[in-house]
Design a protein around this motif. Structure first.
Motif, short mmCIF file in Angstrom:
data_model
loop_
_atom_site.label_atom_id
_atom_site.label_comp_id
_atom_site.label_asym_id
_atom_site.label_seq_id
_atom_site.Cartn_x
_atom_site.Cartn_y
_atom_site.Cartn_z
N LEU A 469 0.83 -1.20 0.00
CA LEU A 469 0.00 0.00 0.00
C LEU A 469 0.86 1.25 0.00
CD1 LEU A 469 -2.56 -1.09 2.76
CD2 LEU A 469 -2.82 -1.29 0.27
N GLY A 470 0.76 2.06 -1.03
CA GLY A 470 1.46 3.33 -1.07
C GLY A 470 0.66 4.41 -0.37
N TYR A 471 1.36 5.24 0.41
CA TYR A 471 0.68 6.32 1.12
C TYR A 471 1.19 7.72 0.75
CZ TYR A 471 4.85 5.58 4.05
OH TYR A 471 6.14 5.38 4.48
N ALA A 472 2.36 7.80 0.14
CA ALA A 472 3.00 9.10 -0.03
C ALA A 472 2.23 10.04 -0.95
CB ALA A 472 4.43 8.91 -0.58
N ALA A 473 1.54 9.51 -1.95
CA ALA A 473 0.87 10.36 -2.94
C ALA A 473 -0.58 10.66 -2.58
CB ALA A 473 0.93 9.69 -4.32
N ARG A 474 -1.05 10.23 -1.41
CA ARG A 474 -2.45 10.41 -1.04
C ARG A 474 -2.56 11.31 0.20
NH1 ARG A 474 -2.76 8.57 -5.27
NH2 ARG A 474 -3.54 10.70 -5.45
N THR A 475 -3.67 12.00 0.31
CA THR A 475 -3.92 12.82 1.49
C THR A 475 -4.34 11.93 2.66
OG1 THR A 475 -6.28 13.14 1.02
CG2 THR A 475 -4.73 14.69 0.00
N VAL A 476 -4.30 12.51 3.85
CA VAL A 476 -4.71 11.76 5.04
C VAL A 476 -6.15 11.29 4.90
CG1 VAL A 476 -5.20 12.01 7.50
CG2 VAL A 476 -3.03 12.85 6.56
N THR A 477 -7.01 12.15 4.37
CA THR A 477 -8.42 11.78 4.19
C THR A 477 -8.57 10.63 3.20
OG1 THR A 477 -9.12 14.04 4.68
CG2 THR A 477 -10.69 12.63 3.51
N GLU A 478 -7.84 10.70 2.09
CA GLU A 478 -7.91 9.62 1.09
C GLU A 478 -7.40 8.30 1.66
OE1 GLU A 478 -7.34 12.02 -3.13
OE2 GLU A 478 -5.58 11.56 -1.90
N ILE A 479 -6.35 8.39 2.46
CA ILE A 479 -5.79 7.18 3.05
C ILE A 479 -6.82 6.52 3.97
CG2 ILE A 479 -4.08 6.34 4.72
CD1 ILE A 479 -2.16 8.46 3.48
N ALA A 480 -7.45 7.32 4.81
CA ALA A 480 -8.44 6.77 5.72
C ALA A 480 -9.60 6.14 4.96
CB ALA A 480 -8.95 7.87 6.66
N GLU A 481 -10.09 6.83 3.94
CA GLU A 481 -11.20 6.29 3.15
C GLU A 481 -10.77 5.04 2.40
OE1 GLU A 481 -14.14 7.47 -0.59
OE2 GLU A 481 -12.89 9.03 0.35
N GLY A 482 -9.57 5.06 1.81
CA GLY A 482 -9.11 3.91 1.04
C GLY A 482 -8.96 2.67 1.89
N VAL A 483 -8.38 2.80 3.07
CA VAL A 483 -8.20 1.64 3.94
C VAL A 483 -9.56 1.15 4.45
CG1 VAL A 483 -7.15 0.79 6.07
CG2 VAL A 483 -5.85 2.30 4.56
N ALA A 484 -10.49 2.08 4.67
CA ALA A 484 -11.84 1.66 5.07
C ALA A 484 -12.48 0.80 3.99
CB ALA A 484 -12.70 2.89 5.36
N VAL A 485 -12.28 1.17 2.73
CA VAL A 485 -12.81 0.37 1.62
C VAL A 485 -12.15 -1.00 1.60
CG1 VAL A 485 -12.92 0.19 -0.89
CG2 VAL A 485 -13.48 2.36 0.23
N LEU A 486 -10.86 -1.05 1.88
CA LEU A 486 -10.18 -2.35 1.94
C LEU A 486 -10.80 -3.22 3.03
CD1 LEU A 486 -6.43 -1.26 1.60
CD2 LEU A 486 -7.85 -2.34 -0.15
N GLY A 487 -11.14 -2.60 4.16
CA GLY A 487 -11.79 -3.37 5.21
C GLY A 487 -13.14 -3.92 4.77
N ASP A 488 -13.90 -3.10 4.06
CA ASP A 488 -15.19 -3.57 3.54
C ASP A 488 -15.00 -4.71 2.56
OD1 ASP A 488 -16.43 -1.63 5.06
OD2 ASP A 488 -16.60 -0.19 3.39
N ALA A 489 -14.00 -4.56 1.68
CA ALA A 489 -13.74 -5.60 0.68
C ALA A 489 -13.29 -6.90 1.36
CB ALA A 489 -12.66 -5.13 -0.31
N LEU A 490 -12.50 -6.78 2.41
CA LEU A 490 -12.02 -7.97 3.11
C LEU A 490 -13.17 -8.75 3.74
CD1 LEU A 490 -9.67 -9.67 4.11
CD2 LEU A 490 -9.44 -8.12 6.05
N ARG A 491 -14.15 -8.04 4.25
CA ARG A 491 -15.28 -8.73 4.90
C ARG A 491 -16.07 -9.57 3.91
NH1 ARG A 491 -15.11 -4.17 8.20
NH2 ARG A 491 -16.41 -2.90 6.81
N THR A 492 -16.05 -9.17 2.63
CA THR A 492 -16.78 -9.97 1.62
C THR A 492 -16.08 -11.30 1.36
OG1 THR A 492 -15.62 -9.02 -0.29
CG2 THR A 492 -17.56 -7.83 0.54
N LEU A 493 -14.80 -11.40 1.71
CA LEU A 493 -14.04 -12.63 1.46
C LEU A 493 -14.06 -13.57 2.65
CD1 LEU A 493 -10.89 -11.13 -0.32
CD2 LEU A 493 -13.02 -11.92 -1.36
N SER A 494 -14.60 -13.09 3.77
CA SER A 494 -14.57 -13.89 5.00
C SER A 494 -15.60 -15.02 4.93
CB SER A 494 -14.86 -13.02 6.21
OG SER A 494 -13.88 -11.97 6.29
#
Length: 494
Positions: A469-494
């Motif tokens: 996961l790259g973080y340098a090119a994203r804002t703090v807000t984008e990072i938080a939202e992006g990782v939240a989406v990853l969490g949602d996507a992970l739950r679909t695989l459980s």
């Protein structure tokens, strides 16, 4: 008298105009204005002159065609009456609309996206192009610094300073190794920041790390070397470029201390590519004992290719010396400004070991006669003026804040993930103690508008599922939202 025939006796003096490849020999004996209007109308209709295009000034086109200015003026007048062009004063005559009879270009329907997108199959040569082109709200791909922080004002000032000092001869062909000014600046930069002592004549300026690998692959192949071992996990892109040169890339496992030198010896390859200051993608530092083992391996005849791709970006640990500073005779050192300024500059450097120096310079000469001189001279000015150190301090502050935001988001949204490589660099690696495929997780995230690279892309050996996961090119807000989406996507695989 038909003015359209004026100048007809001058046709033999020139074949026509470069504009639309107009050839007066194609025109009928009379009615030059009709002929010119038809040719312009056809070019507007088939898209060669799209809306917004500016036509040549009447006197310029008349001179090129060796006709009177009245011929061109009359042709433009007819197109204006048809509504195809309009006069814009100092802006000239501009195309405003295509003929209504023109056939619209036939657009083939876009192929349906395969389920899983770029993660559906084994990554091919174009995998990064495909991933970059995939639409997404947030791109967490690794390997890119904060491009909004590019020092535009400092670059422009340096460019003006450099241009003011250039002589006419400076615009000619130069040394394929690069401009002397940049090679000297790189030598000073590496001495200050990486503990490397090198003379400017030892340095070769290249078009980024990728060209350095291409040149090395060519030269090593000519020397009979057919394989270069790589860290595993390790950069997929680097592996692809080495294989493109014809080299095999046998994997050597990486653990908490870096590359396993015993495994490297057992593997038997005569050369190895390492990222010792901040291993990609795990982020581990090559430990002191492993460094000594690696140098002993090289002293026995091995060749080390050191990719120092983001060593300047450190936050929570002291600097790590380059292996090249310990063993210059057996190390090919490679670096660039892609992670410090921007990949688009395509400027990097290589310090070949003495046995390969002349061959690398020859390969660079035949590749392109050297990089563009002006960007080199501007970069040299920034390096020598202290602007690069200021840029590095700025980036460290921004990147540290974004790194912290990503760690916090992973702890909150991916609580079962293990974070690796947080002390430096531009990315994190996260792994999961679970049985799903990380390509499925990356595909599910992309379907929700977030890009991330699966760890399995970067390994040839088995590894737990994970993401880079790259973080340098994203804002703090984008990072938080992006990782939240990853969490949602992970739950679909459980």
């Amino acid at each position: 008298m038909d003015r359209s025939n004026e100048g007809a006796n001058d046709r033999s003096k020139a074949p026509g105009a470069d504009f639309l490849q107009l050839d007066l020999g194609d025109a009928p004996p009379g009615g030059l204005a009709d002929w010119l209007a038809r040719r312009l109308r056809r070019a507007i209709g088939d898209g060669r002159l799209p809306a917004g295009s500016r036509l040549p000034a009447t006197r310029v086109l008349a001179a090129e065609l060796h006709v009177s200015r009245g011929v061109v003026t009359e042709a433009y007048r007819r197109l204006t009456e048809d509504g195809h062009v309009a006069g814009r004063g100092r802006g000239g005559t501009v195309v405003v609309a295509a003929p209504v009879t023109a056939r619209a270009p036939v657009r083939k329907p876009a192929p349906a996206a395969a389920p899983g997108g770029p993660f559906a199959t084994e990554p091919g040569a174009d995998v990064f192009d495909v991933l970059r082109a995939a639409p997404a709200r947030i791109d967490l791909s690794p390997g890119v610094p904060d491009l909004t922080a590019f020092p535009r004002a400092a670059w422009l000032r340096a460019e003006r300073t450099v241009l003011a000092a250039l002589t006419a001869s400076d615009f000619g062909y130069g040394d394929p190794r690069g401009t002397p000014a940049l090679r000297l600046a790189i030598a000073h930069w590496l001495a200050r920041n990486r503990g490397i002592r090198a003379e400017p004549d030892e340095i070769v300026v290249v078009a980024g790390t990728t060209q350095a690998l291409a040149l090395l692959g060519q030269v090593l192949g000519d020397d009979g070397i057919r394989a270069i071992a790589v860290e595993d996990p390790g950069s997929l892109g680097v592996r692809q470029h080495l294989r493109h040169t014809g080299l095999d890339t046998p994997p050597v496992p990486v653990d908490a201390d870096g590359i396993g030198v015993d495994a490297l010896r057992a593997q038997g390859a005569p050369a190895v590519l390492v990222t010792p200051a901040h291993q990609f993608p795990t982020g581990v530092v090559l430990g002191g004992h492993r460094r000594r083992e690696l140098t002993r391996w090289a002293d026995a005849g091995g060749l080390i290719v050191e990719d120092d791709y983001d060593a300047e970006h450190r936050y929570d640990r002291p600097p790590v010396p380059a292996v090249r500073s310990m063993l210059p005779e057996r190390v090919a050192y490679v670096g660039s400004v892609s992670k410090l300024l921007a990949p688009a500059l395509r400027i990097g450097w290589m310090i070949p070991p003495p046995p390969y120096r002349d061959a690398i310079v020859e390969a660079k000469r035949y590749a392109d006669l050297g990089n563009a001189a002006l960007p080199q001279l501007v970069l040299a000015h920034l390096m020598e003026s202290g602007a690069m150190e200021r840029q590095l301090r700025l980036l460290r502050t921004r990147h540290r804040r974004r790194r912290d935001a990503m760690i916090d988001a992973v702890r909150t949204r991916l609580p079962d993930a293990t974070v690796h490589g947080a002390a430096a660099g531009l990315h994190l690696m996260v792994t999961f103690d679970a049985g799903f495929a990380d390509t499925d997780l990356a595909a599910a995230a992309l379907a929700r508008g977030v890009k991330a690279q699966p760890l399995s892309w970067h390994g040839q050996l088995p590894h737990p599922p994970g993401l880079v996961l790259g973080y340098a090119a994203r804002t703090v807000t984008e990072i938080a939202e992006g990782v939240a989406v990853l969490g949602d996507a992970l739950r679909t695989l459980s």
